[in-house]
Design a protein around this motif. Structure first.
Motif, short mmCIF file in Angstrom:
data_model
loop_
_atom_site.label_atom_id
_atom_site.label_comp_id
_atom_site.label_asym_id
_atom_site.label_seq_id
_atom_site.Cartn_x
_atom_site.Cartn_y
_atom_site.Cartn_z
N SER A 8 17.63 -4.68 -15.16
CA SER A 8 17.40 -3.49 -15.99
C SER A 8 16.49 -2.54 -15.22
N SER A 9 16.98 -2.05 -14.10
CA SER A 9 16.17 -1.23 -13.20
C SER A 9 15.80 0.09 -13.87
N MET A 10 14.54 0.49 -13.75
CA MET A 10 14.08 1.70 -14.44
C MET A 10 13.42 2.68 -13.48
N GLY A 11 12.23 2.37 -12.97
CA GLY A 11 11.56 3.27 -12.06
C GLY A 11 11.71 2.83 -10.61
N ALA A 12 11.49 3.75 -9.67
CA ALA A 12 11.63 3.40 -8.25
C ALA A 12 10.76 4.31 -7.39
N ASP A 13 10.29 3.76 -6.28
CA ASP A 13 9.67 4.56 -5.22
C ASP A 13 10.15 3.99 -3.89
N PHE A 14 10.19 4.87 -2.86
CA PHE A 14 10.89 4.58 -1.61
C PHE A 14 9.96 4.94 -0.46
N ARG A 15 9.03 4.03 -0.10
CA ARG A 15 8.03 4.34 0.94
C ARG A 15 7.76 3.09 1.77
N ASP A 16 7.15 3.31 2.90
CA ASP A 16 6.83 2.24 3.84
C ASP A 16 5.60 1.48 3.35
N VAL A 17 5.78 0.22 2.92
CA VAL A 17 4.65 -0.56 2.40
C VAL A 17 4.05 -1.50 3.44
N PRO B 50 10.96 3.09 5.47
CA PRO B 50 10.69 3.15 4.03
C PRO B 50 11.32 1.97 3.29
N ASP B 51 10.53 1.34 2.42
CA ASP B 51 10.95 0.21 1.62
C ASP B 51 11.13 0.64 0.17
N LEU B 52 11.75 -0.21 -0.65
CA LEU B 52 12.06 0.13 -2.03
C LEU B 52 11.34 -0.79 -3.00
N PHE B 53 10.72 -0.18 -4.02
CA PHE B 53 10.08 -0.92 -5.10
C PHE B 53 10.67 -0.43 -6.41
N VAL B 54 11.05 -1.36 -7.30
CA VAL B 54 11.77 -1.02 -8.52
C VAL B 54 11.13 -1.74 -9.70
N THR B 55 10.96 -1.04 -10.83
CA THR B 55 10.50 -1.69 -12.04
C THR B 55 11.69 -2.11 -12.90
N ALA B 56 11.49 -3.15 -13.72
CA ALA B 56 12.56 -3.67 -14.58
C ALA B 56 11.91 -4.31 -15.81
N LEU B 57 12.68 -5.13 -16.52
CA LEU B 57 12.20 -5.75 -17.75
C LEU B 57 11.53 -7.09 -17.48
N SER B 58 10.79 -7.56 -18.47
CA SER B 58 10.19 -8.89 -18.37
C SER B 58 11.27 -9.94 -18.18
N ASN B 59 10.89 -11.00 -17.46
CA ASN B 59 11.78 -12.10 -17.07
C ASN B 59 12.75 -11.71 -15.95
N PRO C 286 6.27 -11.56 -16.17
CA PRO C 286 6.04 -11.36 -17.60
C PRO C 286 6.11 -9.90 -18.05
N SER C 287 6.18 -8.98 -17.12
CA SER C 287 5.97 -7.56 -17.44
C SER C 287 7.26 -6.77 -17.51
N SER C 288 7.19 -5.65 -18.22
CA SER C 288 8.22 -4.63 -18.20
C SER C 288 7.59 -3.35 -17.69
N GLY C 289 8.32 -2.60 -16.88
CA GLY C 289 7.75 -1.40 -16.29
C GLY C 289 8.69 -0.22 -16.34
N TRP C 290 8.13 0.96 -16.43
CA TRP C 290 8.87 2.22 -16.41
C TRP C 290 8.45 3.02 -15.18
N GLY C 291 7.47 3.91 -15.34
CA GLY C 291 7.00 4.69 -14.19
C GLY C 291 6.46 3.79 -13.10
N ALA C 292 6.57 4.25 -11.85
CA ALA C 292 6.10 3.46 -10.71
C ALA C 292 5.74 4.41 -9.58
N GLY C 293 4.82 3.96 -8.73
CA GLY C 293 4.45 4.75 -7.56
C GLY C 293 3.84 3.88 -6.48
N ILE C 294 4.16 4.20 -5.23
CA ILE C 294 3.59 3.52 -4.07
C ILE C 294 2.60 4.47 -3.40
N PHE C 295 1.32 4.23 -3.63
CA PHE C 295 0.25 5.06 -3.08
C PHE C 295 -0.91 4.17 -2.67
#
Length: 550
Positions: free
Chosen positions: A307-316, A322-331, A359-368
């Motif tokens: 259940s992908s929701m938020g994303a950021d696309f930066r070099d971690v 640049p790498d990808l980080f995505v928020t989704a639902l718990s479990n 355990p978490s659900s996430g919407w907004g996201a940022g790599i900073f």
């Protein structure tokens, strides 16, 4: 800064984690009320649990008056199912940064209260006149506001050709600006979710009072995304079909841009809800190829569409890719896809994020880099999709925001184990330096609750540099430009200019680098979207540096 110190902060949010010899710290102070921000995100909840009710709303960072202070724009909903802003409580809101830790509501004068049921905001100077413009997508209605440069905006949606009403019932949920042809003109990508009709919405959940739920996305037909080419005369052409974008039906939510394969062209990642994510590779000549499955970012490591929701696309990991980080639902976990130079590897569990985010659900996201130690951290806005999840599982509906500190070497740790964070229905998150102190702050929207303004109070105050690009051959904002910083120890960091961050939101166009204890930069190298390269040597830290394209 003195005026900021005199303010009384009602809630201190401290995050400490052990990193061996040192203690890494991220500390936020919530101060929306004291700052004069009283925005409440109104989604007009109804007993029928219409799908749109759980989806708003975006937050945008925009310096609309070019005073060097980053302002804030919040997107609001409307009545359901009428999709009308019946009174001022449903208005979108623009807050001008006063420069003393407070903001003023200038919505009426600016003319950006909006209409209909809003979802998101995307900021950039699309007409290259030096003033930041604003695109606001929503349910069956999109709005493009052109900044007139006098503190007001003009609705130019129809003349610009970006109404989004073809086909009808086009529910747009995110949007972003990028220059896909490197012609110096910013194009518009609009993420569309699904076909929504209140008259045909089915009943989901248990047949007893209080147990009705928002329906799973499988009950809705997906939509293609939209790509509008900037014609350079204030108008846009819908090139969704000829570009190859419209050939792919998804249920899009998050959007992020980066040149993942280093070919000089910006690529597109779309986070899809319960269907495979998209990675549109920019092939040049106005054509894109969807390679999400081939590149390894379409599904989780075990082959499941999340259940992908938020994303950021930066070099971690500071390897220049640049790498990808995505928020989704718990479990489900929040996936981390590490760029290996053409494809990606799912490093969610190896990085520590797997068990941290399960355990978490996430919407907004940022790599900073939130603690300015030279490694980019992650922030997520927490909440479940359901507002009655407690009746259905052991998970909570309202959840806290989360911060994951980058320890280097591909490892992350929970920075909130000792923090007291409010659990709310958080949604959009936007990132900027609102007091120009070199630390990244965060603004977060909350369903039927007051917005949060999180001032970054992390100590020790490590060194930093913020770079604002001004293109001449490239687009004025320099969106798509890649920046490499080498400090005097030889450490190299990479970032790029983008305002498309997280879920339905738009963040600072400044490129931010933390430098840790290093106070001197040996080299700053810029690769502009036009293809030109530029290098600056011997640069002092702790400044906001404007670089103009030569």
């Amino acid at each position: 800064m003195n005026s900021l110190r005199r303010l009384r902060w009602p809630m201190a949010l401290f995050a400490l984690i052990s990193t061996g010899d040192e203690m890494a710290q991220v500390a936020f102070v919530e101060g929306a009320h004291e700052a004069g921000i009283g925005f409440v995100l109104r989604n007009h909840p109804t007993p029928k649990k219409h799908q749109i009710e759980t989806m708003p709303g975006g937050v945008a960072v925009i310096d609309f008056d070019n005073d060097g202070l980053e302002d804030l724009y919040f997107v609001n909903g409307g009545t359901v199912p009428e999709l009308v802003k019946v009174n001022e409580s449903y208005w979108n809101r623009l807050y001008r940064n006063n420069g003393d830790g407070t903001f003023s509501d200038v919505t009426v004068r600016a003319g950006v209260a909006g209409a209909g049921y809003g979802m998101a905001a995307a900021v950039a100077d699309y007409d290259n006149d030096g003033w930041a413009d604003l695109f606001v997508p929503g349910v069956n209605r999109n709005i493009l506001y052109r900044n007139k440069g006098d503190g007001t905006f003009a609705d130019v949606t129809r003349t610009a050709g970006v109404t989004g009403d073809k086909p009808k019932k086009m529910w747009s949920i995110s949007a972003g600006w990028f220059d896909y042809g490197n012609d110096g003109l910013l194009d518009l990508f609009v993420v569309n979710y699904c076909k929504w009709n209140p008259e045909t919405e089915v009943y989901c959940g248990l047949p007893k009072p209080g147990y009705r739920t928002f329906c799973h996305p499988k009950h809705y037909e997906g939509l293609p995304n939209s790509l509008y080419r900037n014609n350079g005369d204030g108008t846009f052409t819908d090139v969704s079909v000829e570009s190859g974008i419209a050939a792919h039906i998804g249920k899009g939510m998050g959007l992020a841009f980066a040149d993942y394969n280093e070919d000089g062209r910006m690529d597109i990642f779309v986070a899809n809800d319960t269907v495979p994510n998209f990675l549109f590779r920019n092939d040049g000549g106005g054509r894109f190829t969807e390679i999400g499955m081939r590149a390894g970012v379409a599904l989780s490591e075990d082959g499941v569409a999340l259940s992908s929701m938020g994303a950021d696309f930066r070099d971690v990991d500071n390897d220049g890719r640049p790498d990808l980080f995505v928020t989704a639902l718990s479990n489900e976990t929040f996936p981390l896809f590490i760029n290996r130079g053409g494809d990606f590897r799912d490093m969610t569990y190896q990085s520590g994020l797997g068990h941290l985010t399960l355990p978490s659900s996430g919407w907004g996201a940022g790599i900073f880099d939130l603690n300015n130690d030279g490694w980019k951290d992650m922030f997520t806005a927490g909440s479940h999709v359901m507002d009655n999840e407690e009746l259905l599982s052991s998970r909570r509906s309202k959840q806290p925001n989360r911060v994951f500190v980058n320890l280097g070497g591909g490892k992350f740790a929970d920075a909130l184990t000792k923090a007291v964070w409010p659990s709310r229905f958080h949604r959009g998150a936007a990132f900027g330096d609102f007091n120009n102190d070199g630390r990244i702050d965060v603004a977060v929207s909350c369903l039927n609750d007051k917005a949060e303004l999180l001032w970054n109070r992390t100590t020790p105050e490590h060194h930093w540099i913020q770079i604002e690009l001004r293109g001449h051959q490239s687009n004025r904002d320099g969106i798509g430009a890649r920046v490499r910083v080498t400090d005097k120890t030889g450490r190299v960091q990479h970032n790029h200019v983008t305002t498309s961050v997280g879920y339905a939101s738009s963040s600072t166009k400044r490129v931010h680098f933390g430098l840790g204890i290093v106070s001197h930069i040996t080299e700053i190298a810029v690769r502009w979207p036009s293809g030109a390269s530029q290098t600056l040597n011997d640069v002092a830290a702790n400044q906001r540096l404007r670089i103009e394209e030569r």
